[in-house]
Design a protein around this motif. Structure first.
Motif, PDB file in Angstrom:
ATOM      1  N   LEU A 214      -8.537  -4.157   4.350  1.00  0.00           N
ATOM      2  CA  LEU A 214      -8.980  -5.284   3.526  1.00  0.00           C
ATOM      3  C   LEU A 214      -7.951  -6.406   3.478  1.00  0.00           C
ATOM      4  O   LEU A 214      -8.308  -7.573   3.288  1.00  0.00           O
ATOM      5  CB  LEU A 214      -9.281  -4.798   2.105  1.00  0.00           C
ATOM      6  N   THR A 215      -6.686  -6.065   3.653  1.00  0.00           N
ATOM      7  CA  THR A 215      -5.620  -7.072   3.576  1.00  0.00           C
ATOM      8  C   THR A 215      -5.169  -7.562   4.945  1.00  0.00           C
ATOM      9  O   THR A 215      -4.189  -8.305   5.046  1.00  0.00           O
ATOM     10  CB  THR A 215      -4.408  -6.501   2.816  1.00  0.00           C
ATOM     11  N   GLY A 216      -5.861  -7.137   6.000  1.00  0.00           N
ATOM     12  CA  GLY A 216      -5.545  -7.625   7.338  1.00  0.00           C
ATOM     13  C   GLY A 216      -4.383  -6.939   8.014  1.00  0.00           C
ATOM     14  O   GLY A 216      -3.886  -7.421   9.038  1.00  0.00           O
ATOM     15  N   ARG A 217      -3.937  -5.821   7.473  1.00  0.00           N
ATOM     16  CA  ARG A 217      -2.864  -5.063   8.107  1.00  0.00           C
ATOM     17  C   ARG A 217      -3.456  -4.101   9.131  1.00  0.00           C
ATOM     18  O   ARG A 217      -4.652  -3.818   9.102  1.00  0.00           O
ATOM     19  CB  ARG A 217      -2.080  -4.276   7.050  1.00  0.00           C
ATOM     20  N   THR A 287       0.067   9.258   7.589  1.00  0.00           N
ATOM     21  CA  THR A 287       1.403   8.748   7.898  1.00  0.00           C
ATOM     22  C   THR A 287       1.308   7.330   8.437  1.00  0.00           C
ATOM     23  O   THR A 287       2.073   6.438   8.047  1.00  0.00           O
ATOM     24  CB  THR A 287       2.102   9.659   8.920  1.00  0.00           C
ATOM     25  N   TYR A 288       0.354   7.121   9.326  1.00  0.00           N
ATOM     26  CA  TYR A 288       0.092   5.780   9.859  1.00  0.00           C
ATOM     27  C   TYR A 288      -0.267   4.811   8.734  1.00  0.00           C
ATOM     28  O   TYR A 288       0.256   3.698   8.646  1.00  0.00           O
ATOM     29  CB  TYR A 288      -1.046   5.872  10.872  1.00  0.00           C
ATOM     30  N   ALA A 289      -1.165   5.242   7.848  1.00  0.00           N
ATOM     31  CA  ALA A 289      -1.667   4.363   6.788  1.00  0.00           C
ATOM     32  C   ALA A 289      -0.581   4.017   5.776  1.00  0.00           C
ATOM     33  O   ALA A 289      -0.419   2.848   5.394  1.00  0.00           O
ATOM     34  CB  ALA A 289      -2.854   5.024   6.088  1.00  0.00           C
ATOM     35  N   VAL A 290       0.173   5.013   5.331  1.00  0.00           N
ATOM     36  CA  VAL A 290       1.201   4.769   4.322  1.00  0.00           C
ATOM     37  C   VAL A 290       2.305   3.880   4.889  1.00  0.00           C
ATOM     38  O   VAL A 290       2.774   2.946   4.226  1.00  0.00           O
ATOM     39  CB  VAL A 290       1.789   6.098   3.805  1.00  0.00           C
ATOM     40  N   PHE A 291       2.712   4.150   6.136  1.00  0.00           N
ATOM     41  CA  PHE A 291       3.774   3.325   6.710  1.00  0.00           C
ATOM     42  C   PHE A 291       3.339   1.869   6.817  1.00  0.00           C
ATOM     43  O   PHE A 291       4.097   0.955   6.486  1.00  0.00           O
ATOM     44  CB  PHE A 291       4.192   3.835   8.087  1.00  0.00           C
ATOM     45  N   HIS A 292       2.113   1.633   7.281  1.00  0.00           N
ATOM     46  CA  HIS A 292       1.682   0.249   7.452  1.00  0.00           C
ATOM     47  C   HIS A 292       1.407  -0.443   6.123  1.00  0.00           C
ATOM     48  O   HIS A 292       1.480  -1.671   6.041  1.00  0.00           O
ATOM     49  CB  HIS A 292       0.469   0.180   8.372  1.00  0.00           C
TER      50      HIS A 292
END
Length: 317
Positions: A214-217, A287-292
């Motif tokens: 939603l935030t474009g990350r 892990t991918y989601a939290v890091f980004h």
């Protein structure tokens, strides 16, 4: 009859990697540059660290988790560089440093205070700053190794099969609902840990990946919306590979962990019950989601990229 030149050439073919994309090694005061070898220096250093730390982990009571896994990270980074002519450490040392600094695994240690799914054996009884520092140093390798192994997985040809599949599209409302569901599932797991402890490895992904989208990350949901499942597959399998090595090196270590996962506790491979390995698959995704999420807050997500087979060649990760 074999002569010196033919024997030398045969031995060189075993270790020299000829790829013009890779940088040529140069040593000061040497007239000619060294040829390209099987692994760059970091990979050879990693092999040395593993060769020293693995036996030591079985013989001494000191925690050698960090040098063992630092060695593994360097070896994998070397193989990625060999296969793709790039690597995370080459592209962005700053991002690699951030991965080491983030206290990511402490989130799961906090959750485990309630679920009690694993306990550490052979550790020191004191809980002072030294013990905290040693634990933090060991936990610091989790994000880098998952990203490195996932990039290695993504360098193989089979990953291209997942580049153009049926799109999985969620509306903005559905993504908000998914994030709320993640919060609710985390809360429910903390209230009823005996039955809902598997949500440890799902709830953080449900919370943070929709927010990233939603935030474009960079987010897995955003990639799947385009029919590109490479990131999801690479990180799921990458974490599973990491899990195999975590459990293998944990088995005979003097400082180790043991599991207690209730109704799933059967058919163990090393110390981990068979079905427990299934938790590594979503662990890679969260892990991918939290890091980004964190990298996005810092404004560094665009610099955290992994190389994947298929078009486009390099994907934000």
């Amino acid at each position: 009859m074999l002569n010196y030149s033919s024997v030398k050439a045969s031995l060189e073919d075993l270790v020299i990697f000829r790829d013009e994309r890779l940088p040529v090694r140069r040593i000061p005061l040497r007239e000619k540059p060294l040829r390209r070898y099987f692994l760059p220096y970091r990979g050879l250093l990693g092999l040395l660290l593993i060769a020293i730390a693995w036996p030591l982990s079985q013989q001494i009571t000191q925690n050698v988790f960090f040098p063992l896994w630092l060695g593994f990270i360097l070896v994998v980074d070397g193989f990625v560089l060999r296969r793709t002519a790039t690597s995370l450490l080459v592209r962005s040392p700053k991002i690699m440093a951030v991965m080491f600094i983030l206290p990511y695994w402490w989130l799961f240690e906090g959750i485990n205070q309630i679920t009690q799914n694993w306990v550490y054996v052979g550790t020191k009884t004191d809980e002072g700053l030294i013990s905290y520092f040693e634990a933090t140093l060991s936990y610091s390798t989790v994000i880098p190794v998952v990203f490195e192994v996932s990039e290695l997985v993504g360098s193989f040809g089979f990953i291209e099969r997942f580049a153009r599949l049926r799109a999985f599209v969620l509306s903005k409302r559905q993504m908000i609902f998914t994030s709320i569901f993640g919060v609710v599932s985390l809360a429910a797991m903390l209230i009823w840990p005996t039955y809902l402890f598997p949500l440890t490895w799902l709830s953080l992904f449900f919370i943070f990946d929709p927010i990233n989208s939603l935030t474009g990350r960079p987010s897995i949901i955003s990639q799947m919306r385009k029919g590109d499942y490479r990131i999801a597959v690479a990180f799921a399998l990458g974490a599973l590979v990491c899990g195999f090595f975590w459990e293998m090196w944990n088995r005979d270590a003097s400082v180790a962990w043991e599991y207690n996962i209730g109704y799933l506790d059967f058919a163990r491979i090393f110390e981990m019950p068979l079905l427990g390995y299934g938790g590594y698959l979503p662990f890679g995704l969260e892990t991918y989601a939290v890091f980004h999420f964190v990298a996005g807050v810092l404004g560094w997500s665009s610099e955290a990229k992994i190389s994947l087979r298929g078009e486009p060649r390099v994907s934000s990760a």
